[in-house]
Scaffold this motif. Structure first.
Motif, PDB file in Angstrom:
ATOM      1  N   GLY A 171      97.737 -14.723  21.488  1.00 47.55           N
ATOM      2  CA  GLY A 171      98.775 -15.747  21.587  1.00 47.55           C
ATOM      3  C   GLY A 171     100.101 -15.432  20.921  1.00 47.55           C
ATOM      4  O   GLY A 171     100.840 -16.338  20.546  1.00 47.55           O
ATOM      5  N   LYS A 172     100.432 -14.139  20.771  1.00 50.54           N
ATOM      6  CA  LYS A 172     101.658 -13.814  20.038  1.00 50.54           C
ATOM      7  C   LYS A 172     102.762 -13.156  20.863  1.00 50.54           C
ATOM      8  O   LYS A 172     103.910 -13.208  20.478  1.00 50.54           O
ATOM      9  CB  LYS A 172     101.339 -12.850  18.896  1.00 50.54           C
ATOM     10  CG  LYS A 172     100.571 -13.463  17.748  1.00 50.54           C
ATOM     11  CD  LYS A 172     101.524 -14.073  16.760  1.00 50.54           C
ATOM     12  CE  LYS A 172     100.850 -14.284  15.434  1.00 50.54           C
ATOM     13  NZ  LYS A 172     101.019 -15.598  14.894  1.00 50.54           N
ATOM     14  N   VAL A 173     102.459 -12.442  21.859  1.00 52.64           N
ATOM     15  CA  VAL A 173     103.345 -11.694  22.769  1.00 52.64           C
ATOM     16  C   VAL A 173     104.103 -10.486  22.197  1.00 52.64           C
ATOM     17  O   VAL A 173     104.653  -9.687  22.942  1.00 52.64           O
ATOM     18  CB  VAL A 173     104.370 -12.573  23.565  1.00 52.64           C
ATOM     19  CG1 VAL A 173     103.786 -13.870  24.054  1.00 52.64           C
ATOM     20  CG2 VAL A 173     105.670 -12.807  22.844  1.00 52.64           C
ATOM     21  N   HIS A 174     104.161 -10.342  20.883  1.00 54.35           N
ATOM     22  CA  HIS A 174     104.945  -9.252  20.296  1.00 54.35           C
ATOM     23  C   HIS A 174     104.435  -9.052  18.874  1.00 54.35           C
ATOM     24  O   HIS A 174     103.597  -9.819  18.395  1.00 54.35           O
ATOM     25  CB  HIS A 174     106.426  -9.661  20.283  1.00 54.35           C
ATOM     26  CG  HIS A 174     107.388  -8.591  19.891  1.00 54.35           C
ATOM     27  ND1 HIS A 174     108.111  -8.628  18.728  1.00 54.35           N
ATOM     28  CD2 HIS A 174     107.764  -7.447  20.511  1.00 54.35           C
ATOM     29  CE1 HIS A 174     108.884  -7.558  18.647  1.00 54.35           C
ATOM     30  NE2 HIS A 174     108.690  -6.816  19.728  1.00 54.35           N
ATOM     31  N   TYR A 175     104.983  -8.011  18.181  1.00 53.42           N
ATOM     32  CA  TYR A 175     104.519  -7.808  16.796  1.00 53.42           C
ATOM     33  C   TYR A 175     105.285  -8.637  15.779  1.00 53.42           C
ATOM     34  O   TYR A 175     104.947  -8.648  14.595  1.00 53.42           O
ATOM     35  CB  TYR A 175     104.546  -6.321  16.419  1.00 53.42           C
ATOM     36  CG  TYR A 175     105.909  -5.661  16.394  1.00 53.42           C
ATOM     37  CD1 TYR A 175     106.439  -5.076  17.543  1.00 53.42           C
ATOM     38  CD2 TYR A 175     106.661  -5.587  15.227  1.00 53.42           C
ATOM     39  CE1 TYR A 175     107.674  -4.449  17.530  1.00 53.42           C
ATOM     40  CE2 TYR A 175     107.901  -4.957  15.201  1.00 53.42           C
ATOM     41  CZ  TYR A 175     108.396  -4.386  16.357  1.00 53.42           C
ATOM     42  OH  TYR A 175     109.619  -3.757  16.337  1.00 53.42           O
ATOM     43  N   SER A 176     106.309  -9.357  16.262  1.00 59.30           N
ATOM     44  CA  SER A 176     107.039 -10.222  15.348  1.00 59.30           C
ATOM     45  C   SER A 176     106.117 -11.340  14.858  1.00 59.30           C
ATOM     46  O   SER A 176     105.459 -11.994  15.663  1.00 59.30           O
ATOM     47  CB  SER A 176     108.212 -10.833  16.107  1.00 59.30           C
ATOM     48  OG  SER A 176     108.860 -11.742  15.288  1.00 59.30           O
ATOM     49  N   ASN A 177     106.055 -11.527  13.565  1.00 57.70           N
ATOM     50  CA  ASN A 177     105.190 -12.551  12.955  1.00 57.70           C
ATOM     51  C   ASN A 177     103.699 -12.306  13.225  1.00 57.70           C
ATOM     52  O   ASN A 177     102.900 -13.241  13.133  1.00 57.70           O
ATOM     53  CB  ASN A 177     105.532 -13.953  13.466  1.00 57.70           C
ATOM     54  CG  ASN A 177     106.860 -14.440  12.937  1.00 57.70           C
ATOM     55  OD1 ASN A 177     107.111 -14.348  11.725  1.00 57.70           O
ATOM     56  ND2 ASN A 177     107.733 -14.903  13.807  1.00 57.70           N
ATOM     57  N   ALA A 178     103.330 -11.094  13.590  1.00 55.22           N
ATOM     58  CA  ALA A 178     101.922 -10.818  13.899  1.00 55.22           C
ATOM     59  C   ALA A 178     101.249 -10.134  12.700  1.00 55.22           C
ATOM     60  O   ALA A 178     101.897  -9.803  11.702  1.00 55.22           O
ATOM     61  CB  ALA A 178     101.836  -9.922  15.134  1.00 55.22           C
ATOM     62  N   ALA A 179      99.930  -9.928  12.829  1.00 54.50           N
ATOM     63  CA  ALA A 179      99.167  -9.285  11.748  1.00 54.50           C
ATOM     64  C   ALA A 179      99.677  -7.866  11.495  1.00 54.50           C
ATOM     65  O   ALA A 179     100.214  -7.227  12.411  1.00 54.50           O
ATOM     66  CB  ALA A 179      97.699  -9.235  12.138  1.00 54.50           C
ATOM     67  N   GLU A 180      99.481  -7.430  10.261  1.00 51.79           N
ATOM     68  CA  GLU A 180      99.883  -6.069   9.852  1.00 51.79           C
ATOM     69  C   GLU A 180      99.350  -4.994  10.816  1.00 51.79           C
ATOM     70  O   GLU A 180     100.038  -4.039  11.156  1.00 51.79           O
ATOM     71  CB  GLU A 180      99.201  -5.825   8.501  1.00 51.79           C
ATOM     72  CG  GLU A 180     100.003  -5.166   7.436  1.00 51.79           C
ATOM     73  CD  GLU A 180      99.157  -5.151   6.178  1.00 51.79           C
ATOM     74  OE1 GLU A 180      98.441  -4.147   5.994  1.00 51.79           O
ATOM     75  OE2 GLU A 180      99.194  -6.142   5.426  1.00 51.79           O
ATOM     76  N   GLU A 181      98.101  -5.219  11.273  1.00 51.71           N
ATOM     77  CA  GLU A 181      97.468  -4.231  12.156  1.00 51.71           C
ATOM     78  C   GLU A 181      98.198  -4.148  13.510  1.00 51.71           C
ATOM     79  O   GLU A 181      98.227  -3.099  14.146  1.00 51.71           O
ATOM     80  CB  GLU A 181      95.995  -4.579  12.409  1.00 51.71           C
ATOM     81  CG  GLU A 181      95.082  -4.415  11.210  1.00 51.71           C
ATOM     82  CD  GLU A 181      95.119  -5.587  10.225  1.00 51.71           C
ATOM     83  OE1 GLU A 181      95.850  -6.576  10.490  1.00 51.71           O
ATOM     84  OE2 GLU A 181      94.432  -5.511   9.190  1.00 51.71           O
TER      85      GLU A 181
END
Ligand SMILES: C[S@@+](CC[C@H](N)C(=O)[O-])C[C@H]1O[C@@H](n2cnc3c(N)ncnc32)[C@H](O)[C@@H]1O
Length: 361
Positions: A171-181
């Protein structure tokens, strides 16, 4: 020729020359590119020994990788030719110019070639294929340029789609604000892609030739969430989750959708160039591409921004969610971002264009 693993087949920009096409909606990229005009001219004047490079053949070869459908590529190529001609004139030398236009195979090359300037002073060739592999013969080109293209990864990192991985990007679409991994998976994918890109260019560019790149960038160590684009990606995710809750798309569709775009720092690229070992760094800097945005921004700026994003990323959404939902997704996204104009305005959007120029040793 080495075979390359291919890519998202939905990448190419909206084709044709209709109201939603890339050719009619790429003025933001054009404004960023125009900022580079002087820098590229200076590079050619100071760093390129054009006369020696063409001594045997009198043909000067230029390649634009990720050229899309025009017209930006035509302005860029014309500016480069003018700079090379000026340096050659000062040495009383004349040359003929050959330009290789490269993009992925499903780019709309028809629109590109039908809109080639009538009064051009060069021969034009299309070289379809991924620039993460070879697209040109050995030592065949004097200047390779690529603008707004190498931040597109060759594919979404595999881990993002693996439910058992810590990098599963639900549910994120990109690495912005996503988990470190997730951030690490994007970073690693960029590293692998840029390695292949540099290896291929090292084969294609003659010794003394230039590789000039403009792409999305970020200051080293800055989290992506500080950037204005982060608000756009977060809003995309919000819109998709809202549409899921309304039964328009499935949870599975949302969870498996990721935008394969990565912003690199100068230090990251410099390390990859050093590892490659075939180029010297002539320039490496972060520039401010935002002169197109008024300060303070207004709603119209946000609308214009989204029109360009739709022409650029629309195919990714069409491929994943279907043609019928594209307008709905972008209408919702635009409305949401218009409501966030102040947040976008106050986010970091200064030095987010990475420019680097390398010389083939
Ligand atoms: C935003 S457009 C930029 C087009 C043009 N350079 C400009 O400045 O207007 C990015 C282009 O890069 C192309 N592209 C992305 N990945 C590519 C790859 N691996 N090989 C070749 N072209 C690629 C896309 O298809 C698209 O046409």
């Amino acid at each position: 020729m080495e075979k390359v693993e291919i890519v998202l087949n939905s990448l190419p920009m909206s084709g044709g020359d209709g109201p939603n096409s890339y050719s009619k909606n790429s003025h933001l990229q054009r404004r960023s590119a125009s900022l580079l005009k002087e820098t590229i001219d200076k590079l050619i004047t100071e760093k390129l020994d054009a006369k020696t490079l063409i001594c045997d053949s009198n043909t000067f070869c230029i390649a634009d990788l990720g050229c899309a459908t025009g017209p930006n590529t035509f302005f860029l190529v014309q500016d480069i030719i003018k700079s090379v001609e000026t340096t050659l004139d000062s040495n009383s030398t004349k040359a003929e110019f050959l330009v290789f236009f490269n993009d992925l195979t499903n780019n709309d090359f028809n629109t590109l070639f039908t809109s080639l300037p009538q009064d051009r002073s060069y021969f034009a060739v299309g070289v379809p294929g991924s620039f993460y592999g070879r697209v040109l013969p050995q030592s065949s080109v004097h200047i390779v340029v690529t603008l707004a293209a190498t931040h597109w990864l060759s594919s979404v990192p595999k881990e993002l789609l693996d439910k058992s991985s810590k990098a599963w990007n639900k549910g994120k679409v990109h690495y912005s604000n996503a988990a470190e991994e997730v951030v690490k998976a994007y970073e690693d994918q960029f590293g692998r892609d840029m390695e292949k890109f540099l290896e291929a260019r090292a084969q294609e560019i003659v010794s003394g030739g230039l590789l000039v790149v403009g792409m999305c960038g970020i200051p080293q160590g800055m989290p992506f969430s500080n950037l204005a684009d982060s608000i756009m990606y977060t809003s995309m995710a919000d819109v998709l989750i809202q549409m899921q809750s309304q039964g328009l798309i499935s949870e599975e569709q949302v969870d498996s959708f990721n935008i394969p775009i990565y912003s690199a720092s100068p230090e990251e690229v410099a390390a990859l160039v050093e590892k490659n070992g075939c180029f010297s760094v002539e320039s490496m800097e972060l520039m401010d591409p935002t002169t197109w945005l008024k300060r303070p921004m207004d709603e119209e700026d946000v609308r214009q921004w989204m029109v360009c994003i739709k022409a650029t990323m629309g195919s990714l959404f069409i491929n994943h969610f279907g043609d019928h939902l594209l307008d709905d997704i972008f209408d919702r996204l635009t409305a949401r971002l218009v409501g966030l104009t102040n947040e976008v305005e106050s986010s970091y959007r200064e030095k987010v264009m990475l420019f680097f120029a390398l010389k083939r040793i």
